[in-house]
Design a protein around this motif. Structure first.
Motif, mmCIF file in Angstrom:
data_model
loop_
_atom_site.group_PDB
_atom_site.id
_atom_site.type_symbol
_atom_site.label_atom_id
_atom_site.label_comp_id
_atom_site.label_asym_id
_atom_site.label_seq_id
_atom_site.Cartn_x
_atom_site.Cartn_y
_atom_site.Cartn_z
ATOM 1 N N LEU A 5 0.829 -1.202 0.000
ATOM 2 C CA LEU A 5 0.000 0.000 0.000
ATOM 3 C C LEU A 5 0.869 1.260 0.000
ATOM 4 C CD1 LEU A 5 -2.907 -0.846 2.474
ATOM 5 C CD2 LEU A 5 -3.132 -0.282 0.050
ATOM 6 N N LEU A 6 1.866 1.279 0.880
ATOM 7 C CA LEU A 6 2.727 2.457 0.980
ATOM 8 C C LEU A 6 3.577 2.670 -0.270
ATOM 9 C CD1 LEU A 6 4.042 2.557 4.668
ATOM 10 C CD2 LEU A 6 2.518 4.162 3.535
ATOM 11 N N ILE A 49 5.503 6.007 -1.759
ATOM 12 C CA ILE A 49 6.938 6.150 -1.507
ATOM 13 C C ILE A 49 7.670 4.891 -1.987
ATOM 14 C CG2 ILE A 49 6.639 7.695 0.479
ATOM 15 C CD1 ILE A 49 6.949 5.305 2.320
ATOM 16 N N PRO A 50 9.013 4.946 -2.167
ATOM 17 C CA PRO A 50 9.757 3.773 -2.616
ATOM 18 C C PRO A 50 9.612 2.588 -1.649
ATOM 19 C CG PRO A 50 11.094 5.754 -2.795
ATOM 20 C CD PRO A 50 9.864 6.137 -2.030
ATOM 21 N N LYS A 51 9.730 1.391 -2.192
ATOM 22 C CA LYS A 51 9.529 0.164 -1.409
ATOM 23 C C LYS A 51 10.473 0.099 -0.208
ATOM 24 C CE LYS A 51 9.300 -4.868 -1.762
ATOM 25 N NZ LYS A 51 9.351 -6.041 -2.688
ATOM 26 N N GLU A 52 11.743 0.408 -0.415
ATOM 27 C CA GLU A 52 12.714 0.338 0.680
ATOM 28 C C GLU A 52 12.349 1.306 1.803
ATOM 29 O OE1 GLU A 52 17.521 0.851 1.577
ATOM 30 O OE2 GLU A 52 16.777 0.989 -0.479
ATOM 31 N N ALA A 53 11.920 2.492 1.411
ATOM 32 C CA ALA A 53 11.513 3.488 2.406
ATOM 33 C C ALA A 53 10.270 3.007 3.152
ATOM 34 C CB ALA A 53 11.231 4.824 1.732
ATOM 35 N N LEU A 73 7.828 1.244 8.168
ATOM 36 C CA LEU A 73 6.962 0.287 8.873
ATOM 37 C C LEU A 73 7.726 -0.445 9.964
ATOM 38 C CD1 LEU A 73 4.852 -1.109 5.905
ATOM 39 C CD2 LEU A 73 3.987 0.100 7.898
ATOM 40 N N CYS A 74 9.009 -0.666 9.732
ATOM 41 C CA CYS A 74 9.854 -1.308 10.755
ATOM 42 C C CYS A 74 9.964 -0.393 11.975
ATOM 43 C CB CYS A 74 11.228 -1.595 10.166
ATOM 44 S SG CYS A 74 12.335 -2.462 11.305
ATOM 45 N N LYS A 118 15.624 7.670 4.329
ATOM 46 C CA LYS A 118 16.220 7.711 2.994
ATOM 47 C C LYS A 118 15.138 7.453 1.942
ATOM 48 C CE LYS A 118 19.813 5.570 0.139
ATOM 49 N NZ LYS A 118 20.840 4.487 0.066
ATOM 50 N N GLY A 119 15.099 8.302 0.934
ATOM 51 C CA GLY A 119 14.133 8.127 -0.144
ATOM 52 C C GLY A 119 12.854 8.903 0.048
ATOM 53 N N ILE A 120 12.700 9.560 1.216
ATOM 54 C CA ILE A 120 11.488 10.347 1.477
ATOM 55 C C ILE A 120 11.794 11.822 1.248
ATOM 56 C CG2 ILE A 120 9.676 10.949 3.119
ATOM 57 C CD1 ILE A 120 9.623 8.059 2.286
ATOM 58 N N THR A 121 11.353 12.326 0.119
ATOM 59 C CA THR A 121 11.529 13.734 -0.201
ATOM 60 C C THR A 121 10.391 14.532 0.456
ATOM 61 O OG1 THR A 121 10.163 13.526 -2.185
ATOM 62 C CG2 THR A 121 12.541 13.146 -2.446
#
Length: 198
Positions: A11-12, A16-20, A25-26, A47-50
Motif C-alpha cells: 500500500l505504501l 513512496i519507494p519500497k525500501e523506504a 513500517l519497521c 532515505k528516499g522520502i523527499t
C-alpha cells in the motif's frame, strides 16, 4: 484489483519507494502509526522520502481526518455521552490538543461545532468567553465541549475539571446549559458527566 489484500508495504509503495516503506513500517510498526504519528520532519529523515513524498503521506492523514469528521457530524441528535464521544471521534489522532464546542437546539439537534482553541502537545486552554461567543452567535440552547489528550491518558486533569466548572457557571448566567465535557483519546474516551466529575 482487490486492494484489501495488499500488504502494508504494498500500500505504501503507491506513495513512496519500497525500501523506504519497509524502513518506516519497521520503525512505526503499522500504517496507522505512520499516518497518524509521524511528523513531516520524521518522515523526511528516512532515505528516499523527499518533501513531496512526505507531503503525500500527510495528505492521507488529512483525508482520513476529514472523512471521520464528516461522518461524525452527520449525527443529528446527541442525547448520550456515547453519542457525544462518537461525534468528536475525529479528534483522537490529533497531535496537539484542540478544544471544541458543539451547539445544540432545544431538541438536542446539532446546530454546528467549532474549534475554539488549539494548544501545544498537552495543553489547550479555552476560556468561557470564547466558547459562549460561538454558542450565542449560533443561538444554542445547550452545548457540549470536548478536547483531546494526545498522550492517550484520558484521566481529567485538575485544570480540565476547573475549566469545565467555570463553563457550567458561565452557561447558567446565559441560560445555555453545558451538558457534558468529553475527553477523546486514541485508546479510550471519557465523559466527565458519566464519570461523576461534574
Amino acid at each position: 484489483m482487490n486492494l484489501e489484500y495488499l500488504s502494508d508495504v504494498e500500500l505504501l509503495e503507491n506513495f513512496i519507494p519500497k525500501e523506504a516503506a519497509q524502513n518506516i513500517l519497521c520503525e512505526y510498526s503499522s500504517i496507522y502509526n505512520v499516518v497518524n504519528c509521524a511528523t513531516e520532519k520524521q518522515l523526511k529523515a528516512f532515505k528516499g522520502i523527499t518533501a513531496m513524498r512526505a507531503k503525500k503521506i500527510l495528505c492521507i492523514k488529512e483525508l482520513v481526518s476529514r472523512m471521520q469528521r464528516e461522518k461524525q457530524q452527520k449525527l443529528k441528535i446527541v442525547t448520550t455521552p456515547k453519542e457525544a464521544i462518537e461525534y468528536f471521534r475525529f479528534l483522537e489522532d490529533k497531535e496537539t490538543e484542540e478544544f471544541w464546542v458543539m451547539m445544540l437546539n432545544t431538541k438536542n439537534a446539532v446546530i454546528g461545532s467549532k474549534c475554539v482553541s488549539i494548544g501545544t502537545l498537552n495543553a489547550a486552554l479555552a476560556q468561557p468567553r470564547e466558547i459562549f461567543n460561538v454558542a450565542v452567535r449560533h443561538m444554542a440552547s445547550s452545548i457540549i465541549v470536548a478536547h483531546n489528550h494526545p498522550s492517550g491518558n484520558c484521566s481529567p486533569s485538575t485544570e480540565d475539571i476547573a475549566v469545565t466548572r467555570n463553563i457550567i457557571k458561565a452557561g447558567r448566567l446565559l441560560n445555555i446549559e453545558c451538558l457534558d465535557h468529553v475527553i477523546i483519546g486514541r485508546q479510550k474516551s471519557i465523559s466527565l458527566k458519566q464519570e461523576g466529575v461534574i
